[in-house]
Design an enzyme around this catalytic site. Structure first.
Site, PDB file in Angstrom:
ATOM      1  N   LYS A 137      42.195   8.636 -35.343  1.00  0.00           N
ATOM      2  CA  LYS A 137      43.247   7.838 -34.723  1.00  0.00           C
ATOM      3  C   LYS A 137      43.009   7.707 -33.223  1.00  0.00           C
ATOM      4  O   LYS A 137      43.124   6.613 -32.646  1.00  0.00           O
ATOM      5  CB  LYS A 137      44.603   8.486 -34.971  1.00  0.00           C
ATOM      6  CG  LYS A 137      45.751   7.835 -34.214  1.00  0.00           C
ATOM      7  CD  LYS A 137      47.047   8.594 -34.404  1.00  0.00           C
ATOM      8  CE  LYS A 137      47.176   9.802 -33.506  1.00  0.00           C
ATOM      9  NZ  LYS A 137      47.633   9.466 -32.131  1.00  0.00           N
ATOM     10  N   ASN A 138      42.684   8.810 -32.574  1.00  0.00           N
ATOM     11  CA  ASN A 138      42.553   8.802 -31.113  1.00  0.00           C
ATOM     12  C   ASN A 138      41.292   8.094 -30.636  1.00  0.00           C
ATOM     13  O   ASN A 138      41.149   7.823 -29.442  1.00  0.00           O
ATOM     14  CB  ASN A 138      42.597  10.226 -30.568  1.00  0.00           C
ATOM     15  CG  ASN A 138      43.976  10.839 -30.669  1.00  0.00           C
ATOM     16  OD1 ASN A 138      44.971  10.128 -30.806  1.00  0.00           O
ATOM     17  ND2 ASN A 138      44.052  12.162 -30.621  1.00  0.00           N
ATOM     18  N   CYS A 167      55.466  10.896 -28.536  1.00  0.00           N
ATOM     19  CA  CYS A 167      55.905  12.266 -28.790  1.00  0.00           C
ATOM     20  C   CYS A 167      56.498  12.898 -27.532  1.00  0.00           C
ATOM     21  O   CYS A 167      55.966  12.742 -26.430  1.00  0.00           O
ATOM     22  CB  CYS A 167      54.735  13.130 -29.255  1.00  0.00           C
ATOM     23  SG  CYS A 167      54.233  12.828 -30.955  1.00  0.00           S
ATOM     24  N   ARG A 186      53.632  13.128 -19.497  1.00  0.00           N
ATOM     25  CA  ARG A 186      52.258  12.620 -19.521  1.00  0.00           C
ATOM     26  C   ARG A 186      52.244  11.347 -18.692  1.00  0.00           C
ATOM     27  O   ARG A 186      52.129  10.249 -19.213  1.00  0.00           O
ATOM     28  CB  ARG A 186      51.811  12.364 -20.970  1.00  0.00           C
ATOM     29  CG  ARG A 186      51.692  13.649 -21.774  1.00  0.00           C
ATOM     30  CD  ARG A 186      51.129  13.418 -23.146  1.00  0.00           C
ATOM     31  NE  ARG A 186      52.114  12.824 -24.038  1.00  0.00           N
ATOM     32  CZ  ARG A 186      51.859  12.465 -25.291  1.00  0.00           C
ATOM     33  NH1 ARG A 186      50.654  12.632 -25.784  1.00  0.00           N
ATOM     34  NH2 ARG A 186      52.798  11.948 -26.047  1.00  0.00           N
ATOM     35  N   ASP A 243      45.724  19.554 -29.478  1.00  0.00           N
ATOM     36  CA  ASP A 243      46.194  18.959 -30.718  1.00  0.00           C
ATOM     37  C   ASP A 243      46.008  19.867 -31.936  1.00  0.00           C
ATOM     38  O   ASP A 243      46.452  19.530 -33.031  1.00  0.00           O
ATOM     39  CB  ASP A 243      45.478  17.627 -30.975  1.00  0.00           C
ATOM     40  CG  ASP A 243      46.099  16.476 -30.207  1.00  0.00           C
ATOM     41  OD1 ASP A 243      47.157  16.681 -29.585  1.00  0.00           O
ATOM     42  OD2 ASP A 243      45.535  15.366 -30.239  1.00  0.00           O
ATOM     43  N   ARG A 283      52.364   9.046 -38.192  1.00  0.00           N
ATOM     44  CA  ARG A 283      51.708   8.423 -37.051  1.00  0.00           C
ATOM     45  C   ARG A 283      50.232   8.774 -36.983  1.00  0.00           C
ATOM     46  O   ARG A 283      49.438   8.025 -36.403  1.00  0.00           O
ATOM     47  CB  ARG A 283      52.376   8.867 -35.741  1.00  0.00           C
ATOM     48  CG  ARG A 283      53.754   8.244 -35.506  1.00  0.00           C
ATOM     49  CD  ARG A 283      54.278   8.606 -34.113  1.00  0.00           C
ATOM     50  NE  ARG A 283      53.252   8.407 -33.112  1.00  0.00           N
ATOM     51  CZ  ARG A 283      52.844   9.335 -32.251  1.00  0.00           C
ATOM     52  NH1 ARG A 283      53.384  10.532 -32.259  1.00  0.00           N
ATOM     53  NH2 ARG A 283      51.905   9.063 -31.377  1.00  0.00           N
TER      54      ARG A 283
END
Length: 419
Positions: free
Chosen positions: A22-23, A116, A121, A307, A398
């Protein structure tokens, strides 16, 4: 609203295919804005975040076609440069369109992002870097309004703090800028490396790929013939399944992985007594579910990833002894601790340090607070006595593709139900 019901105690066995990252997919999808041709992707994970970003591009005017894990985007016909709040609020990574839109069109409006709630951030690093490249930026009515009359210009960028999305945004912005851009203290994550490699393969010379110093030679505004893109494997999904086997016991094989992206995770699992057999694109993991305690400090790649912190807290909760986790990157990323405590975990928090004394876990109703926290609750439930119901799993959706189905195929007693 959906939830997961999990009955703990089953050992795992079998094989699981790891999805695309995903990232990595998110910045690559944003990169399609720089293309003058159809951009073809494979190994795209069908998760909520990738679908949200694709929807954002459609709103900007792009044509898209999603077929299983294959995606084609024609962004050459984009006719809007405003990324609206109703989409951006769902996902912080939407800010990744800022650099590509600005460098291509010389102006854009991007809503301040959501996502999230794991701590501040800020996108200040993105904005200050773009200003050094000649952009005029103001925050107006909840939007980043950016203009670069005459286009962006190469500059020397020094990030005060390592930022993955900041590095990706500025690399993409620099690709069409005039002249050379140097980024110091750049992120080195595999997802950043792939962004650089694809741009390099598409005619943008980038020096220092995989290091903390990147030099991007911009082409002055010419759209790119983007090479076909196969998204790298999701190292966080892979790490989560490694942890699932570790906490449940059993033997499973992960296919479609890149072991070199998982060195720090494998090292910590090895410290806990988990065994591995590594091949080029697969990992066999073997666990007798008796885990030793572990000490973890989260940091940027190639260190231990933030993560994976929540998942290892679940492991530590059943380990034979006392573990510590020092979360160095996000100040609010222990919100899952209170939910694990509802299951019987013995966790003490002192600022950014968690001390976990191993104990037995019991099923309970728990609530996900962010993406990785939800996976930690699933892991704990696999080991807990009785039945656990994990609520608010839209967080889970997600970032994990078909999690319950993949776990079912490995022998877990897990099902998705509606409230």
């Amino acid at each position: 609203m959906d939830y997961l019901e999990i009955k703990g105690g089953n050992r795992l066995s079998g094989k699981v295919d790891i999805s695309g990252a995903k990232n990595a997919a998110l910045p690559l999808i944003a990169m399609s804005i720089l293309g003058k041709n159809n951009t073809e992707f494979s190994n795209i994970p069908r998760v909520a975040d990738t679908q949200t970003l694709v929807k954002l591009l459609v709103n900007l005017g792009a044509n898209t076609k999603f077929d299983d894990s294959n995606l084609v985007i024609n962004a050459s016909i984009i006719n809007s440069t405003k990324a609206t709040y109703d989409i951006v609020r769902k996902m912080r990574a939407s800010i990744l369109v800022l650099g590509p839109l600005l460098t291509r069109f010389g102006h854009c409006e991007v809503s301040l992002p959501g996502g999230c709630a794991i701590g501040a951030r800020p996108i200040d690093l993105h904005l200050s870097a773009l200003e050094k490249m000649g952009a005029n930026i103001e925050i107006k009515d909840g939007y980043v309004v950016a203009k670069a009359t005459g286009g962006l210009k190469g500059a020397n960028i020094v990030f005060d703090k390592i930022t993955v999305t900041g590095t990706e945004n500025i690399v993409m912005a620099a690709a069409l800028a005039k002249g050379k851009t140097t980024i110091l203290n750049a992120a080195k994550e595999p997802e950043v490396v792939q962004v650089c490699q694809i741009l390099n393969d598409s005619g943008i010379k980038i020096e220092g790929i995989g290091t903390s110093e990147l030099i991007i030679h911009g082409n002055g505004g010419e759209l790119l013939n983007l090479a076909k893109i196969c998204v790298i494997p999701d190292r966080i999904e892979a790490g989560t399944y490694l942890c699932a086997c570790a906490i449940s016991g059993g033997e499973i094989t992960l296919n479609g992985v890149e072991p070199s992206h998982l060195v720090s995770v494998l090292d910590k699992l090895s410290d806990m007594g988990v065994r591995f057999e590594l091949e080029k694109n697969s990992i066999k993991v073997i666990s007798d579910d008796k885990l030793a305690p572990v000490n973890i400090i989260t940091t940027e790649f190639p260190g231990f990833p933030t993560d994976m912190q929540a998942q290892f807290m679940a492991l530590a909760a059943v380990a034979d002894g006392v573990s510590t986790i020092d979360e160095r990157l996000f100040e609010n990323r222990f919100m899952h601790a209170s939910e694990l405590s509802r299951m019987g975990a013995d966790i003490k928090l002192n600022g950014h340090i968690a001390t976990i004394s191993g104990s037995s876990l019991n099923g309970a109703d728990v609530m996900a607070t962010d993406l990785r926290a939800s996976s930690a609750l699933v892991l704990a439930a696999l080991r807990a006595n009785g039945i656990t119901r994990v609520h608010r799993i839209y967080h889970l959706d997600r970032g994990y593709e078909n999690l319950e189905k993949k776990l079912q195929n490995l022998g877990a007693d897990i099902k998705r139900l509606s409230e």
